[in-house]
Design a protein around this motif. Structure first.
Motif, PDB file in Angstrom:
ATOM      1  N   THR A   9       0.844  -1.192   0.000  1.00 20.22           N
ATOM      2  CA  THR A   9       0.000   0.000   0.000  1.00 20.22           C
ATOM      3  C   THR A   9       0.880   1.242   0.000  1.00 20.22           C
ATOM      4  OG1 THR A   9      -0.109   0.033   2.405  1.00 20.22           O
ATOM      5  CG2 THR A   9      -1.844  -1.153   1.253  1.00 20.22           C
ATOM      6  N   HIS A  10       0.386   2.256  -0.635  1.00 16.58           N
ATOM      7  CA  HIS A  10       1.085   3.537  -0.696  1.00 16.58           C
ATOM      8  C   HIS A  10       0.277   4.561   0.079  1.00 16.58           C
ATOM      9  CE1 HIS A  10       3.960   2.176  -3.682  1.00 16.58           C
ATOM     10  NE2 HIS A  10       2.957   1.600  -4.332  1.00 16.58           N
ATOM     11  N   ASN A  11       0.985   5.364   0.863  1.00 17.61           N
ATOM     12  CA  ASN A  11       0.337   6.453   1.574  1.00 17.61           C
ATOM     13  C   ASN A  11       0.453   7.731   0.769  1.00 17.61           C
ATOM     14  OD1 ASN A  11      -0.635   5.149   3.884  1.00 17.61           O
ATOM     15  ND2 ASN A  11       1.364   5.228   4.858  1.00 17.61           N
ATOM     16  N   SER A  12      -0.594   8.537   0.874  1.00 18.06           N
ATOM     17  CA  SER A  12      -0.653   9.804   0.155  1.00 18.06           C
ATOM     18  C   SER A  12      -1.081  10.912   1.092  1.00 18.06           C
ATOM     19  CB  SER A  12      -1.675   9.728  -0.995  1.00 18.06           C
ATOM     20  OG  SER A  12      -1.252   8.824  -1.963  1.00 18.06           O
ATOM     21  N   ARG A  13      -0.767  12.125   0.668  1.00 13.00           N
ATOM     22  CA  ARG A  13      -1.258  13.332   1.329  1.00 13.00           C
ATOM     23  C   ARG A  13      -2.036  14.122   0.286  1.00 13.00           C
ATOM     24  NH1 ARG A  13       3.260  15.293   2.944  1.00 13.00           N
ATOM     25  NH2 ARG A  13       3.119  14.195   4.923  1.00 13.00           N
ATOM     26  N   LEU A  14      -3.263  14.459   0.627  1.00 11.50           N
ATOM     27  CA  LEU A  14      -4.115  15.243  -0.264  1.00 11.50           C
ATOM     28  C   LEU A  14      -4.476  16.529   0.458  1.00 11.50           C
ATOM     29  CD1 LEU A  14      -7.051  13.957  -2.370  1.00 11.50           C
ATOM     30  CD2 LEU A  14      -7.397  15.929  -0.893  1.00 11.50           C
ATOM     31  N   LEU A  60      -5.512  15.524   4.193  1.00 11.04           N
ATOM     32  CA  LEU A  60      -5.864  14.133   4.465  1.00 11.04           C
ATOM     33  C   LEU A  60      -4.645  13.266   4.174  1.00 11.04           C
ATOM     34  CD1 LEU A  60      -9.277  14.088   2.574  1.00 11.04           C
ATOM     35  CD2 LEU A  60      -8.943  14.251   5.061  1.00 11.04           C
ATOM     36  N   GLU A  61      -4.346  12.327   5.065  1.00  9.75           N
ATOM     37  CA  GLU A  61      -3.210  11.428   4.876  1.00  9.75           C
ATOM     38  C   GLU A  61      -3.664   9.996   5.121  1.00  9.75           C
ATOM     39  OE1 GLU A  61       0.288  14.304   6.610  1.00  9.75           O
ATOM     40  OE2 GLU A  61      -0.859  13.091   8.033  1.00  9.75           O
ATOM     41  N   GLY A  62      -3.131   9.092   4.330  1.00  9.06           N
ATOM     42  CA  GLY A  62      -3.445   7.684   4.536  1.00  9.06           C
ATOM     43  C   GLY A  62      -3.225   6.889   3.273  1.00  9.06           C
ATOM     44  N   GLU A  63      -3.733   5.648   3.295  1.00  9.51           N
ATOM     45  CA  GLU A  63      -3.635   4.789   2.132  1.00  9.51           C
ATOM     46  C   GLU A  63      -4.262   5.507   0.938  1.00  9.51           C
ATOM     47  OE1 GLU A  63      -5.473   0.597   0.620  1.00  9.51           O
ATOM     48  OE2 GLU A  63      -5.071   0.798   2.766  1.00  9.51           O
ATOM     49  N   SER A  64      -3.556   5.531  -0.169  1.00 11.39           N
ATOM     50  CA  SER A  64      -3.971   6.328  -1.334  1.00 11.39           C
ATOM     51  C   SER A  64      -5.410   6.068  -1.750  1.00 11.39           C
ATOM     52  CB  SER A  64      -3.040   6.055  -2.517  1.00 11.39           C
ATOM     53  OG  SER A  64      -1.731   6.470  -2.201  1.00 11.39           O
ATOM     54  N   SER A  65      -5.819   4.810  -1.818  1.00 15.58           N
ATOM     55  CA  SER A  65      -7.182   4.518  -2.267  1.00 15.58           C
ATOM     56  C   SER A  65      -8.216   5.035  -1.275  1.00 15.58           C
ATOM     57  CB  SER A  65      -7.362   3.019  -2.504  1.00 15.58           C
ATOM     58  OG  SER A  65      -7.185   2.306  -1.300  1.00 15.58           O
ATOM     59  N   LYS A  66      -7.932   4.938   0.018  1.00 20.88           N
ATOM     60  CA  LYS A  66      -8.865   5.436   1.045  1.00 20.88           C
ATOM     61  C   LYS A  66      -8.960   6.960   1.000  1.00 20.88           C
ATOM     62  CE  LYS A  66      -9.813   1.582   3.358  1.00 20.88           C
ATOM     63  NZ  LYS A  66     -11.138   1.051   3.586  1.00 20.88           N
ATOM     64  N   VAL A  67      -7.826   7.627   0.840  1.00 26.12           N
ATOM     65  CA  VAL A  67      -7.815   9.090   0.753  1.00 26.12           C
ATOM     66  C   VAL A  67      -8.589   9.537  -0.485  1.00 26.12           C
ATOM     67  CG1 VAL A  67      -6.323  11.106   0.374  1.00 26.12           C
ATOM     68  CG2 VAL A  67      -5.702   9.391   2.090  1.00 26.12           C
ATOM     69  N   ASN A  68      -8.383   8.856  -1.598  1.00 23.98           N
ATOM     70  CA  ASN A  68      -9.082   9.180  -2.838  1.00 23.98           C
ATOM     71  C   ASN A  68     -10.590   8.995  -2.681  1.00 23.98           C
ATOM     72  OD1 ASN A  68      -8.584  10.216  -5.338  1.00 23.98           O
ATOM     73  ND2 ASN A  68      -7.586   8.388  -6.129  1.00 23.98           N
ATOM     74  N   GLN A  69     -11.018   7.898  -2.065  1.00 23.03           N
ATOM     75  CA  GLN A  69     -12.443   7.649  -1.839  1.00 23.03           C
ATOM     76  C   GLN A  69     -13.053   8.737  -0.972  1.00 23.03           C
ATOM     77  OE1 GLN A  69     -12.640   3.719  -0.128  1.00 23.03           O
ATOM     78  NE2 GLN A  69     -11.978   2.732  -2.026  1.00 23.03           N
ATOM     79  N   LEU A  70     -12.349   9.123   0.085  1.00 21.90           N
ATOM     80  CA  LEU A  70     -12.856  10.168   0.968  1.00 21.90           C
ATOM     81  C   LEU A  70     -12.956  11.502   0.230  1.00 21.90           C
ATOM     82  CD1 LEU A  70     -13.823  11.247   3.659  1.00 21.90           C
ATOM     83  CD2 LEU A  70     -11.418  11.405   4.378  1.00 21.90           C
ATOM     84  N   ARG A  75     -18.596  15.958  -3.126  1.00 17.57           N
ATOM     85  CA  ARG A  75     -20.054  15.944  -3.286  1.00 17.57           C
ATOM     86  C   ARG A  75     -20.809  16.479  -2.065  1.00 17.57           C
ATOM     87  NH1 ARG A  75     -18.440  10.887  -5.011  1.00 17.57           N
ATOM     88  NH2 ARG A  75     -19.396   9.906  -3.191  1.00 17.57           N
ATOM     89  N   ASP A  76     -20.096  16.805  -0.990  1.00 13.87           N
ATOM     90  CA  ASP A  76     -20.724  17.275   0.247  1.00 13.87           C
ATOM     91  C   ASP A  76     -21.358  18.648   0.019  1.00 13.87           C
ATOM     92  OD1 ASP A  76     -21.117  18.447   2.881  1.00 13.87           O
ATOM     93  OD2 ASP A  76     -19.819  16.868   3.650  1.00 13.87           O
TER      94      ASP A  76
END
Length: 101
Positions: free
Chosen positions: A2-7, A54-64, A70-71
């Motif tokens: 898994t790769h972590n990302s910062r968005l 937001l920081e975390g697993e790239s796919s989770k950050v992207n989903q969030l 859309r909020d």
């Protein structure tokens, strides 16, 4: 592996989203959801502008982020940065709200 990302993004809050009880609810729900999903970060409010990291697993950050876009509590969402990271800046915070007011 898994790769972590910062968005990092910014947006403009609608007036109804700026009430203290609404902000507290956003923070509490974010803490619970982010802890569940392994996401950490910070939400900064300055006037009616949000800046969130937001920081975390790239796919989770992207989903969030896709959910955040859309909020209906904010508009003019602009992605500022999305990058792979080795270390988190906010590893101790599932979410922290900082109101600069």
């Amino acid at each position: 592996m898994t790769h972590n990302s910062r968005l990092i993004y910014r947006s403009v809050a609608f007036e109804s989203s700026l009430a203290n009880d609404v902000l507290a609810a956003i923070e509490q729900k974010s803490i619970a959801n982010n802890a569940r999903d392994g996401i950490t970060g910070i939400l900064v409010l300055s006037g009616d502008h949000f800046l969130q990291v937001l920081e975390g697993e790239s796919s989770k950050v992207n989903q969030l982020y896709n959910k955040i876009v859309r909020d209906d509590r904010h508009h003019d969402v602009e992605l500022l940065s999305f990058e792979q990271i080795a270390d988190r800046y906010f590893s101790d915070w599932a979410m922290r709200l900082v109101d600069l007011y």
